[in-house]
Scaffold this motif. Structure first.
Motif, PDB file in Angstrom:
ATOM      1  N   SER A 463      82.121  57.425   8.773  1.00  0.00           N
ATOM      2  CA  SER A 463      83.313  57.565   9.306  1.00  0.00           C
ATOM      3  C   SER A 463      83.082  58.607  10.155  1.00  0.00           C
ATOM      4  CB  SER A 463      84.247  58.038   7.873  1.00  0.00           C
ATOM      5  OG  SER A 463      83.834  58.916   7.325  1.00  0.00           O
ATOM      6  N   ARG A 464      85.453  59.259  11.034  1.00  0.00           N
ATOM      7  CA  ARG A 464      85.053  60.035  12.000  1.00  0.00           C
ATOM      8  C   ARG A 464      86.139  61.050  11.206  1.00  0.00           C
ATOM      9  NH1 ARG A 464      82.752  62.000  17.330  1.00  0.00           N
ATOM     10  NH2 ARG A 464      84.841  62.962  18.376  1.00  0.00           N
ATOM     11  N   SER A 465      85.899  62.195  11.391  1.00  0.00           N
ATOM     12  CA  SER A 465      87.265  62.660  11.096  1.00  0.00           C
ATOM     13  C   SER A 465      87.171  64.114  12.694  1.00  0.00           C
ATOM     14  CB  SER A 465      86.797  63.775  10.152  1.00  0.00           C
ATOM     15  OG  SER A 465      86.927  63.428   8.805  1.00  0.00           O
ATOM     16  N   GLU A 466      89.099  64.043  12.861  1.00  0.00           N
ATOM     17  CA  GLU A 466      89.045  64.860  14.391  1.00  0.00           C
ATOM     18  C   GLU A 466      90.202  66.005  14.308  1.00  0.00           C
ATOM     19  OE1 GLU A 466      90.310  61.612  16.707  1.00  0.00           O
ATOM     20  OE2 GLU A 466      88.212  61.437  17.728  1.00  0.00           O
ATOM     21  N   GLY A 467      89.772  67.020  15.158  1.00  0.00           N
ATOM     22  CA  GLY A 467      91.038  67.886  14.861  1.00  0.00           C
ATOM     23  C   GLY A 467      90.615  68.927  13.979  1.00  0.00           C
ATOM     24  N   GLN A 468      89.409  69.572  14.093  1.00  0.00           N
ATOM     25  CA  GLN A 468      88.833  69.958  12.395  1.00  0.00           C
ATOM     26  C   GLN A 468      88.661  71.894  12.936  1.00  0.00           C
ATOM     27  OE1 GLN A 468      88.675  68.831   9.574  1.00  0.00           O
ATOM     28  NE2 GLN A 468      89.775  66.501   9.954  1.00  0.00           N
ATOM     29  N   GLY A 469      89.271  71.759  13.820  1.00  0.00           N
ATOM     30  CA  GLY A 469      89.157  73.233  14.571  1.00  0.00           C
ATOM     31  C   GLY A 469      88.557  73.585  15.880  1.00  0.00           C
ATOM     32  N   ILE A 470      88.977  74.872  16.654  1.00  0.00           N
ATOM     33  CA  ILE A 470      88.664  74.964  17.878  1.00  0.00           C
ATOM     34  C   ILE A 470      87.630  75.329  18.136  1.00  0.00           C
ATOM     35  CG2 ILE A 470      89.758  76.186  20.174  1.00  0.00           C
ATOM     36  CD1 ILE A 470      92.057  74.561  19.406  1.00  0.00           C
ATOM     37  N   ARG A 471      86.702  75.656  18.225  1.00  0.00           N
ATOM     38  CA  ARG A 471      85.762  77.038  18.794  1.00  0.00           C
ATOM     39  C   ARG A 471      85.117  77.245  19.793  1.00  0.00           C
ATOM     40  NH1 ARG A 471      81.096  72.837  16.265  1.00  0.00           N
ATOM     41  NH2 ARG A 471      81.664  71.507  17.851  1.00  0.00           N
ATOM     42  N   ILE A 472      85.072  78.069  20.360  1.00  0.00           N
ATOM     43  CA  ILE A 472      84.066  79.274  21.352  1.00  0.00           C
ATOM     44  C   ILE A 472      83.660  79.164  21.269  1.00  0.00           C
ATOM     45  CG2 ILE A 472      85.730  80.640  23.560  1.00  0.00           C
ATOM     46  CD1 ILE A 472      88.494  79.347  23.069  1.00  0.00           C
ATOM     47  N   TRP A 473      81.969  79.670  21.670  1.00  0.00           N
ATOM     48  CA  TRP A 473      80.900  80.733  21.972  1.00  0.00           C
ATOM     49  C   TRP A 473      80.944  81.046  23.422  1.00  0.00           C
ATOM     50  CZ3 TRP A 473      81.610  75.327  20.421  1.00  0.00           C
ATOM     51  CH2 TRP A 473      81.269  74.776  19.444  1.00  0.00           C
ATOM     52  N   PHE A 474      80.948  82.465  23.258  1.00  0.00           N
ATOM     53  CA  PHE A 474      79.834  83.616  23.944  1.00  0.00           C
ATOM     54  C   PHE A 474      78.991  83.672  24.768  1.00  0.00           C
ATOM     55  CE2 PHE A 474      84.072  84.373  21.905  1.00  0.00           C
ATOM     56  CZ  PHE A 474      85.085  84.515  22.929  1.00  0.00           C
ATOM     57  N   GLU A 475      78.420  84.192  25.573  1.00  0.00           N
ATOM     58  CA  GLU A 475      77.591  84.365  26.230  1.00  0.00           C
ATOM     59  C   GLU A 475      76.450  85.967  24.648  1.00  0.00           C
ATOM     60  OE1 GLU A 475      77.242  85.394  30.238  1.00  0.00           O
ATOM     61  OE2 GLU A 475      77.224  82.766  30.694  1.00  0.00           O
ATOM     62  N   GLY A 476      75.819  85.420  24.812  1.00  0.00           N
ATOM     63  CA  GLY A 476      75.106  86.672  23.612  1.00  0.00           C
ATOM     64  C   GLY A 476      75.320  86.205  22.502  1.00  0.00           C
ATOM     65  N   GLY A 477      75.444  85.236  21.809  1.00  0.00           N
ATOM     66  CA  GLY A 477      75.819  84.924  20.874  1.00  0.00           C
ATOM     67  C   GLY A 477      76.554  84.983  19.597  1.00  0.00           C
ATOM     68  N   ALA A 478      78.101  84.892  20.642  1.00  0.00           N
ATOM     69  CA  ALA A 478      79.272  85.322  19.430  1.00  0.00           C
ATOM     70  C   ALA A 478      79.957  84.239  19.591  1.00  0.00           C
ATOM     71  CB  ALA A 478      79.983  86.183  20.231  1.00  0.00           C
ATOM     72  N   ARG A 479      80.675  83.715  18.657  1.00  0.00           N
ATOM     73  CA  ARG A 479      81.885  82.601  18.609  1.00  0.00           C
ATOM     74  C   ARG A 479      82.971  83.147  17.692  1.00  0.00           C
ATOM     75  NH1 ARG A 479      80.809  77.257  14.036  1.00  0.00           N
ATOM     76  NH2 ARG A 479      81.645  79.264  12.819  1.00  0.00           N
ATOM     77  N   VAL A 480      83.655  82.484  17.953  1.00  0.00           N
ATOM     78  CA  VAL A 480      85.402  82.238  17.231  1.00  0.00           C
ATOM     79  C   VAL A 480      85.645  81.059  17.905  1.00  0.00           C
ATOM     80  CG1 VAL A 480      86.856  82.813  19.647  1.00  0.00           C
ATOM     81  CG2 VAL A 480      87.885  83.340  17.148  1.00  0.00           C
ATOM     82  N   VAL A 481      86.155  80.756  16.172  1.00  0.00           N
ATOM     83  CA  VAL A 481      87.001  79.598  15.989  1.00  0.00           C
ATOM     84  C   VAL A 481      88.910  79.411  15.655  1.00  0.00           C
ATOM     85  CG1 VAL A 481      86.854  78.144  13.765  1.00  0.00           C
ATOM     86  CG2 VAL A 481      84.910  78.910  15.290  1.00  0.00           C
ATOM     87  N   PHE A 482      89.155  79.149  16.222  1.00  0.00           N
ATOM     88  CA  PHE A 482      90.840  78.933  15.433  1.00  0.00           C
ATOM     89  C   PHE A 482      90.569  77.546  14.674  1.00  0.00           C
ATOM     90  CE2 PHE A 482      90.491  81.296  18.982  1.00  0.00           C
ATOM     91  CZ  PHE A 482      91.116  82.157  18.959  1.00  0.00           C
ATOM     92  N   ARG A 483      91.674  78.010  13.390  1.00  0.00           N
ATOM     93  CA  ARG A 483      91.452  76.967  12.340  1.00  0.00           C
ATOM     94  C   ARG A 483      93.352  77.327  11.815  1.00  0.00           C
ATOM     95  NH1 ARG A 483      90.350  76.234   7.384  1.00  0.00           N
ATOM     96  NH2 ARG A 483      90.510  73.769   6.308  1.00  0.00           N
ATOM     97  N   LEU A 484      94.426  76.239  11.567  1.00  0.00           N
ATOM     98  CA  LEU A 484      95.735  75.844  11.009  1.00  0.00           C
ATOM     99  C   LEU A 484      94.785  75.827   9.089  1.00  0.00           C
ATOM    100  CD1 LEU A 484      97.938  75.018  12.801  1.00  0.00           C
ATOM    101  CD2 LEU A 484      97.684  76.879  12.655  1.00  0.00           C
ATOM    102  N   SER A 485      95.296  76.208   8.012  1.00  0.00           N
ATOM    103  CA  SER A 485      94.914  76.890   6.811  1.00  0.00           C
ATOM    104  C   SER A 485      95.328  75.440   5.866  1.00  0.00           C
ATOM    105  CB  SER A 485      94.560  77.638   6.201  1.00  0.00           C
ATOM    106  OG  SER A 485      94.203  77.299   4.500  1.00  0.00           O
ATOM    107  N   GLY A 486      94.951  74.470   4.832  1.00  0.00           N
ATOM    108  CA  GLY A 486      95.926  73.524   4.358  1.00  0.00           C
ATOM    109  C   GLY A 486      96.039  73.481   3.010  1.00  0.00           C
ATOM    110  N   THR A 487      95.846  75.234   2.512  1.00  0.00           N
ATOM    111  CA  THR A 487      95.373  75.637   1.059  1.00  0.00           C
ATOM    112  C   THR A 487      96.939  76.333   1.534  1.00  0.00           C
ATOM    113  OG1 THR A 487      94.925  77.312   1.451  1.00  0.00           O
ATOM    114  CG2 THR A 487      93.366  75.494   1.566  1.00  0.00           C
ATOM    115  N   GLY A 488      97.740  76.490   2.094  1.00  0.00           N
ATOM    116  CA  GLY A 488      98.665  77.798   1.325  1.00  0.00           C
ATOM    117  C   GLY A 488     100.619  76.632   1.519  1.00  0.00           C
ATOM    118  N   THR A 489     101.118  77.328   0.614  1.00  0.00           N
ATOM    119  CA  THR A 489     103.099  77.105   0.070  1.00  0.00           C
ATOM    120  C   THR A 489     103.720  77.353   0.859  1.00  0.00           C
ATOM    121  OG1 THR A 489     102.958  78.584  -0.919  1.00  0.00           O
ATOM    122  CG2 THR A 489     101.708  76.205  -1.956  1.00  0.00           C
ATOM    123  N   SER A 490     103.543  78.215   1.678  1.00  0.00           N
ATOM    124  CA  SER A 490     105.152  78.348   3.280  1.00  0.00           C
ATOM    125  C   SER A 490     104.767  78.626   4.482  1.00  0.00           C
ATOM    126  CB  SER A 490     105.357  79.855   1.884  1.00  0.00           C
ATOM    127  OG  SER A 490     105.578  80.084   1.166  1.00  0.00           O
TER     128      SER A 490
END
Length: 542
Positions: A463-490
């Motif tokens: 099975s395939r699951s898409e749209g699971q978060g945006i990943r950006i890697w940088f030179e020098g070993g850094a990474r940032v991920v952006f994601r909207l959570s599905g656990t909140g209520t407001s």
């Protein structure tokens, strides 16, 4: 007598990564809970002749909701429902009970680490026969059923006495009330060297476990204090409360601040830990040493062989995508498989069932293994205690040795909570649009190496699951991920995950804030978080 109640679909009943979570008063509205329960029953082809486990974390409305579920299960012809005494079952204990009793599934009433009370949060999720959360195909069927429901069946009957152990009958269905701790404690005794942990406590080792007025209190009292001999008073806030003592049962340095203050003080115990509302998350702290969930996963995987239940080693390790790559280093050193999955414990189920992974973890304070199909807060604490007993070292010594051996992944999560949903969606859409052009661009002080939106192809069922978060890697070993959570209520919660890998030895002892400063600045530059949300800083940093 069985009665059929006419109803109509209710908006907003799409299950998230951990079932359906809403404000408690929403669940208490006429037909809201009943519609969702009936939709679960419809999605699993009815309940006739089947056995289920039911229990929750004791938050407000827990006991009332269980009575509704029991009456509807009886109306549907279920054979047996096994309920935790008082309506209580931690999520990992429920998973274990489903597996041990070979139940068809379970209904778990919890909003996990979210606050409880009539004006706070409530939740309900369905777990399948392997004890794990319903996979996406099942939750999709549940959601479809919520959109077409026309009626539900229930019975007219008095409430079941949830505190009375034993069996009773409800319209031909057996309701079995069981002690919520017994089977779970027996499983922990099989996995860990309880004698070694007893000797640890007998030698003067000190622990404070904060149950946060939530469901793990009875489990911790029974196992830590009664079975393992930790002194009375080791367990803090150990009595479950419908509003969690008016606190926020999320085991992190923000919401478990009293424990953090204690552990960073001059008279700190040797070890500190906390668990959340339903018992599936954990926080680990040594004397003057906070252990991030990502690092905890890596340490547990590297040392699991010291516990009897894992003496033969691990088949593999799995982590959610936003979790740091610390465990990847361990897997590489051990020569075992490493899996990166979307957020949500249900994605680990296939790997565990197939024997491809043994230990799994998420950056959101969840770790677990193949002993159940849920993350397990108290399990992680006991494995840590087993490791400390075997190594005869402090938490800080264990961490220093781990980083020297494997390198370090500095890590932090920034949460922007209850922001406007349209603003959050627009931010993610704009990032998604520019992804192809990002490699080679500069973001604050960092140069972008590559960028993508994470999609997961399950190696077991394809099975395939898409749209699971945006990943950006940088030179020098850094990474940032952006994601909207599905656990909140407001509104929406934007989670920004910051990571900087260091191979060492230089930089292994930097402060996380210093090590991640450039990554944080790059993340804000890329997404324009402050300008879009109006927030000068995250609501929560963990």
């Amino acid at each position: 007598m069985t009665i059929t109640i006419k109803t109509t679909p209710i908006e907003g009943q799409k299950p998230g990564t951990s079932g359906l979570r809403k404000k408690t008063r929403v669940f208490m509205q006429p037909n809201f809970l009943e519609n969702f329960v009936q939709s679960i029953f419809t999605a699993i082809d009815g309940v006739a002749g089947k056995t289920f486990v039911v229990g929750g974390d004791g938050r407000f409305f827990n006991d009332s909701a269980i009575q509704v579920i029991l009456r509807m299960a009886a109306a549907g012809g279920a054979a047996r429902v096994i309920v935790g005494q008082g309506g209580l079952l931690s999520t990992p204990a429920a998973s274990n009970l489903i597996r041990k009793r070979e139940a068809n599934g379970g209904l778990i009433l919890s909003a996990s680490h979210n606050p409880g009370g009539i004006d706070e949060d409530f939740g309900l999720k369905y777990n399948i026969s392997n004890g794990g959360p319903a996979p996406e195909d099942v939750t999709a069927r549940i959601f479809e059923a919520t959109k077409t429901i026309e009626n539900y069946a229930t019975i007219e009957a008095d409430d079941i006495a949830l505190d009375a152990l034993g069996e009773t009958e409800l319209a031909g269905m057996v309701v079995e009330i069981v002690d919520p701790v017994t089977d779970y404690a027996a499983l922990m005794a099989e996995l860990f060297d309880f004698d070694a942990i007893r000797k640890l406590f007998a030698g003067g080792f000190t622990l404070r476990f904060d149950a946060m007025h939530a469901v793990t209190g009875p489990y911790a009292h029974a196992i830590l204090e009664q079975q393992l001999g930790a002194p009375k008073g080791t367990v803090l806030n150990g009595t479950p409360s419908p509003d969690f003592g008016k606190g926020h049962p999320d085991p992190n340095p923000i919401w478990a601040k009293p424990l953090m203050d204690l552990m960073m003080g001059v008279d700190a115990p040797d070890f500190g830990a906390a668990s959340d509302g339903d018992g599936d998350r954990n926080m680990i702290v040594g004397k003057g040493c906070y252990v991030t969930p990502s690092d905890s996963l890596a340490v547990l995987a590297a040392n699991a062989h010291m516990a009897p239940g894992y003496k033969d080693g691990l088949a593999g390790i799995a982590r959610s995508m936003p979790t740091s790559g610390a465990a990847d280093r361990v897997a590489a050193a051990l020569g075992i498989e490493m899996f990166e999955t979307p957020t949500g414990w249900k994605f680990f189920g296939n790997l565990l069932d197939a024997g491809r992974a043994t230990i799994c973890g998420e950056e959101s304070a969840g770790t677990g293994s193949n002993h159940v199909r849920e993350k397990d807060g108290l399990w992680a604490v006991l494995l840590w205690l087993n490791i400390l007993a075997a190594r005869n070292e402090s938490v800080s010594d264990v961490m220093a040795d781990h980083w020297a051996r494997f390198g370090r992944n500095y890590y932090s999560r920034h949460d922007y909570e209850a922001i406007d949903s349209e603003v959050a969606a627009s931010l993610m859409d704009d990032l998604r649009t520019v992804l192809p052009a990002l490699p080679g661009e500069q973001a604050a002080a960092l140069k972008i190496k590559k960028a993508d939106e994470f999609a997961y192809d399950d190696p077991v069922d394809g099975s395939r699951s898409e749209g699971q978060g945006i990943r950006i890697w940088f030179e020098g070993g850094a990474r940032v991920v952006f994601r909207l959570s599905g656990t909140g209520t407001s509104g929406a919660t934007l989670r920004v995950y910051l990571e900087q890998a260091v191979d060492g030895p230089d930089g292994l002892t930097d402060s996380p804030a210093d090590a991640l400063l450039d990554v944080a600045n790059a993340a804000n530059a890329l997404a324009g978080i402050q300008e879009r949300t109006g927030r000068d800083a995250p609501d929560v940093i963990t």
